[in-house]
Write a protein that holds these residues in place. Sequence first.
Motif, PDB file in Angstrom:
ATOM      1  N   ARG A   1      55.772  28.521  34.755  1.00 45.28           N
ATOM      2  CA  ARG A   1      54.344  28.269  34.953  1.00 45.28           C
ATOM      3  C   ARG A   1      54.208  29.827  36.085  1.00 45.28           C
ATOM      4  NH1 ARG A   1      55.988  23.021  36.508  1.00 45.28           N
ATOM      5  NH2 ARG A   1      54.995  23.911  39.071  1.00 45.28           N
ATOM      6  N   TYR A   2      55.441  30.169  36.597  1.00 49.98           N
ATOM      7  CA  TYR A   2      55.524  31.563  37.814  1.00 49.98           C
ATOM      8  C   TYR A   2      55.264  32.845  37.039  1.00 49.98           C
ATOM      9  CZ  TYR A   2      57.466  35.428  40.119  1.00 49.98           C
ATOM     10  OH  TYR A   2      57.091  36.787  40.703  1.00 49.98           O
ATOM     11  N   LEU A   3      56.039  32.259  35.598  1.00 50.87           N
ATOM     12  CA  LEU A   3      55.346  33.355  34.374  1.00 50.87           C
ATOM     13  C   LEU A   3      53.760  34.061  33.945  1.00 50.87           C
ATOM     14  CD1 LEU A   3      59.139  34.243  32.510  1.00 50.87           C
ATOM     15  CD2 LEU A   3      57.776  35.205  34.496  1.00 50.87           C
ATOM     16  N   ALA A   4      53.573  32.362  33.484  1.00 48.21           N
ATOM     17  CA  ALA A   4      51.824  32.830  33.245  1.00 48.21           C
ATOM     18  C   ALA A   4      51.213  33.049  34.194  1.00 48.21           C
ATOM     19  CB  ALA A   4      51.581  31.068  32.788  1.00 48.21           C
ATOM     20  N   PHE A   5      51.746  32.639  35.187  1.00 46.19           N
ATOM     21  CA  PHE A   5      50.851  33.090  36.401  1.00 46.19           C
ATOM     22  C   PHE A   5      51.088  34.827  36.360  1.00 46.19           C
ATOM     23  CE2 PHE A   5      50.135  33.228  40.773  1.00 46.19           C
ATOM     24  CZ  PHE A   5      48.665  33.239  41.585  1.00 46.19           C
ATOM     25  N   LEU A   6      51.737  35.225  36.455  1.00 47.22           N
ATOM     26  CA  LEU A   6      52.105  36.519  36.425  1.00 47.22           C
ATOM     27  C   LEU A   6      51.343  37.021  35.804  1.00 47.22           C
ATOM     28  CD1 LEU A   6      55.936  37.337  37.477  1.00 47.22           C
ATOM     29  CD2 LEU A   6      53.708  37.251  38.776  1.00 47.22           C
ATOM     30  N   GLN A   7      50.803  35.987  34.132  1.00 41.35           N
ATOM     31  CA  GLN A   7      50.249  37.772  33.158  1.00 41.35           C
ATOM     32  C   GLN A   7      48.651  37.344  33.652  1.00 41.35           C
ATOM     33  OE1 GLN A   7      51.905  39.019  31.060  1.00 41.35           O
ATOM     34  NE2 GLN A   7      53.431  38.120  31.994  1.00 41.35           N
ATOM     35  N   LYS A   8      47.884  36.556  34.750  1.00 42.34           N
ATOM     36  CA  LYS A   8      47.079  36.085  34.956  1.00 42.34           C
ATOM     37  C   LYS A   8      46.072  37.209  36.074  1.00 42.34           C
ATOM     38  CE  LYS A   8      47.197  31.349  35.638  1.00 42.34           C
ATOM     39  NZ  LYS A   8      46.775  30.458  35.799  1.00 42.34           N
ATOM     40  N   PRO A   9      45.676  38.619  35.020  1.00 43.21           N
ATOM     41  CA  PRO A   9      45.002  40.012  36.378  1.00 43.21           C
ATOM     42  C   PRO A   9      45.196  39.565  37.775  1.00 43.21           C
ATOM     43  CG  PRO A   9      43.520  40.270  34.001  1.00 43.21           C
ATOM     44  CD  PRO A   9      44.566  38.719  34.830  1.00 43.21           C
ATOM     45  N   GLY A  10      45.590  40.619  38.764  1.00 45.84           N
ATOM     46  CA  GLY A  10      44.822  40.503  40.237  1.00 45.84           C
ATOM     47  C   GLY A  10      44.918  38.831  41.222  1.00 45.84           C
ATOM     48  N   PHE A  11      45.832  38.226  40.567  1.00 46.86           N
ATOM     49  CA  PHE A  11      46.000  36.861  41.338  1.00 46.86           C
ATOM     50  C   PHE A  11      47.030  37.771  42.048  1.00 46.86           C
ATOM     51  CE2 PHE A  11      45.294  31.918  39.772  1.00 46.86           C
ATOM     52  CZ  PHE A  11      44.004  33.018  38.816  1.00 46.86           C
ATOM     53  N   MET A  12      48.476  37.782  42.040  1.00 49.56           N
ATOM     54  CA  MET A  12      49.290  38.074  43.145  1.00 49.56           C
ATOM     55  C   MET A  12      49.226  39.389  43.884  1.00 49.56           C
ATOM     56  SD  MET A  12      51.541  36.690  42.223  1.00 49.56           S
ATOM     57  CE  MET A  12      53.369  37.331  43.588  1.00 49.56           C
ATOM     58  N   GLN A  13      47.763  39.991  43.456  1.00 49.95           N
ATOM     59  CA  GLN A  13      46.928  40.640  44.986  1.00 49.95           C
ATOM     60  C   GLN A  13      46.536  39.495  45.685  1.00 49.95           C
ATOM     61  OE1 GLN A  13      44.647  43.592  43.010  1.00 49.95           O
ATOM     62  NE2 GLN A  13      43.016  42.408  43.528  1.00 49.95           N
ATOM     63  N   PHE A  14      45.723  38.817  45.652  1.00 51.19           N
ATOM     64  CA  PHE A  14      44.932  38.544  46.160  1.00 51.19           C
ATOM     65  C   PHE A  14      46.130  37.047  47.556  1.00 51.19           C
ATOM     66  CE2 PHE A  14      41.665  38.995  42.644  1.00 51.19           C
ATOM     67  CZ  PHE A  14      41.415  39.651  43.622  1.00 51.19           C
ATOM     68  N   ILE A  15      47.462  35.735  46.871  1.00 46.65           N
ATOM     69  CA  ILE A  15      47.448  35.488  47.225  1.00 46.65           C
ATOM     70  C   ILE A  15      49.011  35.625  48.586  1.00 46.65           C
ATOM     71  CG2 ILE A  15      46.580  33.626  46.325  1.00 46.65           C
ATOM     72  CD1 ILE A  15      48.962  32.785  44.281  1.00 46.65           C
ATOM     73  N   SER A  16      49.361  34.971  49.098  1.00 46.98           N
ATOM     74  CA  SER A  16      50.788  35.184  49.389  1.00 46.98           C
ATOM     75  C   SER A  16      51.897  34.486  49.312  1.00 46.98           C
ATOM     76  CB  SER A  16      51.082  34.511  51.071  1.00 46.98           C
ATOM     77  OG  SER A  16      50.634  33.528  50.961  1.00 46.98           O
ATOM     78  N   VAL A  17      53.203  34.663  49.477  1.00 48.32           N
ATOM     79  CA  VAL A  17      53.802  33.987  48.143  1.00 48.32           C
ATOM     80  C   VAL A  17      53.876  32.879  49.017  1.00 48.32           C
ATOM     81  CG1 VAL A  17      56.554  33.555  49.037  1.00 48.32           C
ATOM     82  CG2 VAL A  17      55.441  35.585  47.808  1.00 48.32           C
ATOM     83  N   LYS A  18      53.639  31.869  49.787  1.00 48.39           N
ATOM     84  CA  LYS A  18      53.856  30.282  50.568  1.00 48.39           C
ATOM     85  C   LYS A  18      52.437  30.041  49.816  1.00 48.39           C
ATOM     86  CE  LYS A  18      53.438  27.963  54.652  1.00 48.39           C
ATOM     87  NZ  LYS A  18      52.401  27.868  55.795  1.00 48.39           N
ATOM     88  N   GLN A  19      51.537  30.691  49.614  1.00 51.31           N
ATOM     89  CA  GLN A  19      50.391  30.183  49.231  1.00 51.31           C
ATOM     90  C   GLN A  19      50.393  29.842  47.525  1.00 51.31           C
ATOM     91  OE1 GLN A  19      47.516  33.026  50.391  1.00 51.31           O
ATOM     92  NE2 GLN A  19      46.451  31.891  51.731  1.00 51.31           N
ATOM     93  N   LEU A  20      51.162  31.090  46.732  1.00 52.08           N
ATOM     94  CA  LEU A  20      51.363  30.884  45.860  1.00 52.08           C
ATOM     95  C   LEU A  20      52.417  29.657  44.584  1.00 52.08           C
ATOM     96  CD1 LEU A  20      51.334  31.702  42.625  1.00 52.08           C
ATOM     97  CD2 LEU A  20      53.346  33.377  43.618  1.00 52.08           C
ATOM     98  N   ALA A  21      53.785  29.457  45.807  1.00 51.16           N
ATOM     99  CA  ALA A  21      54.460  28.189  46.140  1.00 51.16           C
ATOM    100  C   ALA A  21      53.445  26.871  46.094  1.00 51.16           C
ATOM    101  CB  ALA A  21      55.142  28.805  47.188  1.00 51.16           C
ATOM    102  N   SER A  22      53.090  26.742  47.215  1.00 50.31           N
ATOM    103  CA  SER A  22      51.812  25.880  47.246  1.00 50.31           C
ATOM    104  C   SER A  22      51.262  25.563  45.661  1.00 50.31           C
ATOM    105  CB  SER A  22      51.297  25.234  48.129  1.00 50.31           C
ATOM    106  OG  SER A  22      50.170  26.137  48.767  1.00 50.31           O
ATOM    107  N   TYR A  23      50.664  26.183  45.247  1.00 50.33           N
ATOM    108  CA  TYR A  23      49.278  26.515  44.115  1.00 50.33           C
ATOM    109  C   TYR A  23      50.996  25.983  42.771  1.00 50.33           C
ATOM    110  CZ  TYR A  23      47.088  27.889  40.010  1.00 50.33           C
ATOM    111  OH  TYR A  23      46.105  28.192  39.338  1.00 50.33           O
ATOM    112  N   LEU A  24      51.591  26.134  42.659  1.00 53.96           N
ATOM    113  CA  LEU A  24      52.922  26.176  41.266  1.00 53.96           C
ATOM    114  C   LEU A  24      54.165  25.022  42.048  1.00 53.96           C
ATOM    115  CD1 LEU A  24      54.778  29.856  41.237  1.00 53.96           C
ATOM    116  CD2 LEU A  24      53.212  28.545  39.354  1.00 53.96           C
ATOM    117  N   GLY A  25      54.026  24.216  43.068  1.00 49.29           N
ATOM    118  CA  GLY A  25      53.840  22.446  43.044  1.00 49.29           C
ATOM    119  C   GLY A  25      55.279  22.430  43.660  1.00 49.29           C
TER     120      GLY A  25
END
Length: 186
Positions: free
Chosen positions: A148-172
């Motif tokens: 899921r994390y690797l798939a998330f990285l394939q989405k253009p621009g997502f990483m520039q918008f959210i913090s690591v903490k927010q990403l972690a909660s999004y990934l569960g």
Amino acid sequence: MQELKNLIRSSVGLEEEDLQKILGHFTLKTLQKSQLLLKRGQIASHYYFLNKGALRFFYNDDQELTAWIVQPGEFFAEISSLSPGLPSRFNIEAVVDTELYSIHKNDMDLLYKQIPAWQEFGRKLWEGMAVRMISEIISFQTMTVEERYLAFLQKPGFMQFISVKQLASYLGITPNALSRIRKNLR
């Protein structure tokens, strides 16, 4: 507003007069980073098109959980509040300075009645959103956290918008678990 025009034109055929009528119902709204668009407990009354920036849907019970992330070019609403007129379970927060266009539900409904192509636009839009939601649910059920994390990285621009903490909660997962995954994947 050009991006919104382009989205509408790419989805349905509209006469210029109808397009201008539709666009006349949208208003520009700007949010500063961390400003809430909708607060938990409020009843949603608008549909939105995100022009610039990013938003996240999150809720707080014992801990803050990010449930959804909206990127530029997406049309969205807090549909679980808007359609039945119930208080929202979510906060919707600008994760960076954000620019969006809003249209009131009553105006959207009126335009659906007046312009058949606009009703088709709405149907296509919500079908696409349903497909995205189903894909996300299936990924949670069938993929590992690493996948899921690797798939998330394939989405253009997502990483520039959210913090690591927010990403972690999004990934569960916890931020520490995400740090370990990132370390192991390097």
